[in-house]
Write an enzyme that holds these catalytic residues in place. Structure first.
Site, short mmCIF file in Angstrom:
data_model
loop_
_atom_site.label_atom_id
_atom_site.label_comp_id
_atom_site.label_asym_id
_atom_site.label_seq_id
_atom_site.Cartn_x
_atom_site.Cartn_y
_atom_site.Cartn_z
N TYR A 129 59.05 -12.81 -37.57
CA TYR A 129 58.39 -12.39 -36.74
C TYR A 129 58.59 -10.84 -36.74
O TYR A 129 57.37 -10.11 -36.41
CB TYR A 129 58.77 -12.85 -35.26
N PHE A 189 29.45 4.80 -35.72
CA PHE A 189 29.49 3.22 -36.34
C PHE A 189 29.51 2.33 -35.05
O PHE A 189 30.39 2.81 -34.04
CB PHE A 189 30.68 3.34 -37.29
N THR A 190 29.01 1.40 -35.00
CA THR A 190 29.01 0.32 -34.07
C THR A 190 30.16 -0.06 -33.41
O THR A 190 30.25 0.25 -32.04
CB THR A 190 28.40 -1.07 -34.58
N ASP A 198 38.41 8.26 -39.73
CA ASP A 198 38.14 6.56 -40.36
C ASP A 198 38.18 6.42 -41.62
O ASP A 198 37.30 7.01 -42.34
CB ASP A 198 36.82 6.29 -39.60
N LYS A 224 37.84 -3.14 -46.54
CA LYS A 224 36.96 -2.32 -47.52
C LYS A 224 37.91 -1.74 -48.77
O LYS A 224 38.25 -2.50 -49.63
CB LYS A 224 36.17 -1.33 -46.76
N ARG A 266 20.60 -2.21 -40.57
CA ARG A 266 21.14 -1.30 -39.97
C ARG A 266 20.01 -0.42 -39.44
O ARG A 266 19.54 0.71 -39.82
CB ARG A 266 21.87 -0.43 -41.04
N PHE A 270 23.40 -6.99 -32.57
CA PHE A 270 22.59 -7.29 -33.40
C PHE A 270 23.42 -8.55 -34.43
O PHE A 270 22.88 -9.25 -35.26
CB PHE A 270 23.07 -6.14 -34.86
#
Ligand code: P71
Length: 472
Positions: free
Chosen positions: A85, A137-138, A228, A271, A395, A462
């Protein structure tokens, strides 16, 4: 520093080939469907590719997020998970990898990117403050707004023009940023939100010159600059390719230099970092770190696992090292570019120049007969699926959502359908299938009708919105 980057055999002989620096050890079978099956699946999914079952999909280009293939070494690392943990050994491996390759001092793991976005937004934004960034970005903008921030797009104008060949369409327009600071005062700026390769602009990069300029401007006004870093390795590739003085620098050095101009970063490790799940936040300031480390236990888990299993952190640590190898990133972007070049040769309108992670079909140019409120990009995604079982992602206006104050739709300049290429998953032959399918629906574009939205959820519509064919 100069260094001999590994090259494919083709490149060693001065040829253009970008072959993968790996071979395939395990395969996953794909299911082919008939047109009738696809018709049924699409109508059950309300013409929304997010609502399709993956079993009904042949080539899945919905996203490059969490869809990457891990290496044998990453899988071996999964067996070394320390599922304690607290204080898992794998956390320290991850921390070490992040310090080595990204260069930040303090690390907070999160379950994925939006977990990290949530924490940084809650800690670094005061209600009513502005958050300037290089295009929205969303999930990023939503977390900034939920924290009371007001997102302001300060990307260069070229980013909104799908045909502009500017080499760094992800750059922040420093003039726009300065004007905002002047108008609102530096104290009203929460931080500058800089994304390395801009997803919604087509995977377009930011130059090293731009981040240096931003650093200087932020220093002058005592504003923080957060990155980001989701596709920052891909950004480093474009700097190596396009920016003077970087052609001989290894990707790893470019990545570290770029991050060095920023105060911290958040990451969707699904990514660039070559894993199926994971994220992180990394900062240089101890006080900020303490706040983030405290908040993570509320929403994600203890600060040495952040919602991840030990094995996930191990796979990420190994993936980070693999992701910065020059041969890896060259073949990754080489594959995306291969598809882009085929489509360009056939006169199909796509965002130029081809970016890092995807081909973005210009749905407005594809279907000039459709109004934006007839969802051209959503329509294109539906047509592509019907033709060949290829799944892509809207998009455009559906993704852009509504203005929180007025309730009106945002009408983004870019109305795009994204063909996103997972890393190390599909072959060049798959890219040929995709190109031929896009060509087929392009050839019949004149008779295609648009869509109407019949169900719209409140957040990130979306994902779950449903549509109907117009005039059906
Ligand atoms: C992509 C995704 C995943 C996604 C997210 C929202 C709608 C549809 C698909 C995620 C990103 C990203 C950037 C630049 C943060 C996140 C959130 N992208 N920044 O492109 O691209 O990370 O998904 O791990 O929470 O398909 P997360």
């Amino acid at each position: 520093m100069t260094h001999d980057t590994p090259k494919t055999m083709g490149q060693q002989f001065g040829r253009r080939s970008w072959a993968e620096p790996w071979k395939i050890k395990m395969v996953e079978r794909l299911r082919m469907t008939t047109r009738e099956e696809r018709q049924r699946a699409l109508s059950e999914a309300g013409f929304n590719t997010f609502l399709l079952r993956s079993d009904d999909v042949y080539i899945d280009l919905l996203t490059d997020s969490g869809t990457n293939a891990m290496s044998d070494e990453q899988w071996a690392g999964m067996m070394l998970g320390d599922e304690a943990y607290a204080g898992s050994r794998n956390f320290y491996h991850l921390e070490e990898a992040l310090r080595k390759y990204y260069g930040y001092k303090y690390v907070v793991p999160t379950h994925q990117g939006r977990g990290a976005e949530h924490l940084i937004s809650q800690v670094a934004i005061k209600a009513g403050q502005y958050v300037p960034g290089n295009m929205y970005f969303t999930t990023t903008r939503l977390h900034q707004e939920l924290a009371g921030g007001i997102f302001v797009d300060v990307i260069v104008d070229h980013a909104h023009d799908p045909d502009s060949l500017h080499p760094f369409k992800g750059n922040i327009d420093v003039g726009k940023l300065e004007a905002l600071i002047k108008r609102e005062s530096a104290a009203q700026i929460a931080y500058v939100s800089l994304a390395g390769t801009v997803n919604m602009a087509g995977g377009q990069p930011v130059s090293m010159a731009n981040v240096k300029e931003l650093r200087a401007l932020c220093d002058k006004h005592a504003i923080k600059l957060y990155l980001d870093a989701t596709r920052m390795v891909e950004n480093a590739f474009f700097i190596q390719e396009r920016e003077e003085g970087y052609a001989k620098k290894p990707i790893a050095d470019i990545l570290k230099e770029f991050c060095g101009y920023t105060d911290g970063a958040w990451m969707s490790a699904k990514k660039d970092n070559l894993v199926n799940i994971g994220g992180w936040l990394a900062v240089n300031d101890w006080t900020l770190f303490e706040e983030l480390r405290n908040l993570v236990v509320v929403y994600e888990g203890l600060h040495t696992y952040g919602g991840l299993a030990g094995r996930d952190m191990e796979a990420m640590a190994i993936g980070i090292a693999e992701s910065v190898e020059d041969a890896h990133i060259r073949s990754r972007i080489g594959q995306v570019r291969y598809l882009g070049e085929l489509l360009t040769d056939w006169g199909i309108p796509i965002v130029q120049p081809v970016g890092g992670h995807a081909i973005f079909l210009n749905a407005k140019a594809f279907y000039p007969q459709l109004k934006q409120i007839e969802f051209p990009a959503q329509t294109l995604a539906a047509e592509l699926y019907l033709d060949s079982g290829i799944r892509s992602m809207e998009r455009g206006i559906a993704s852009a959502g509504r203005d929180a104050k007025t309730g009106d739709h945002y009408y983004p300049k870019l109305e795009l359908t994204r063909l996103t290429i997972p890393r190390r998953v599909y072959t060049q032959a798959h890219m040929d299938v995709v190109a031929e399918s896009v060509k087929a629906i392009f050839d019949m574009r004149g008779t295609t009708r648009g869509l109407k939205m019949i169900y719209e959820p409140k957040y990130l519509r979306f994902f779950q919105a449903r549509f109907e064919r117009l005039g059906a």
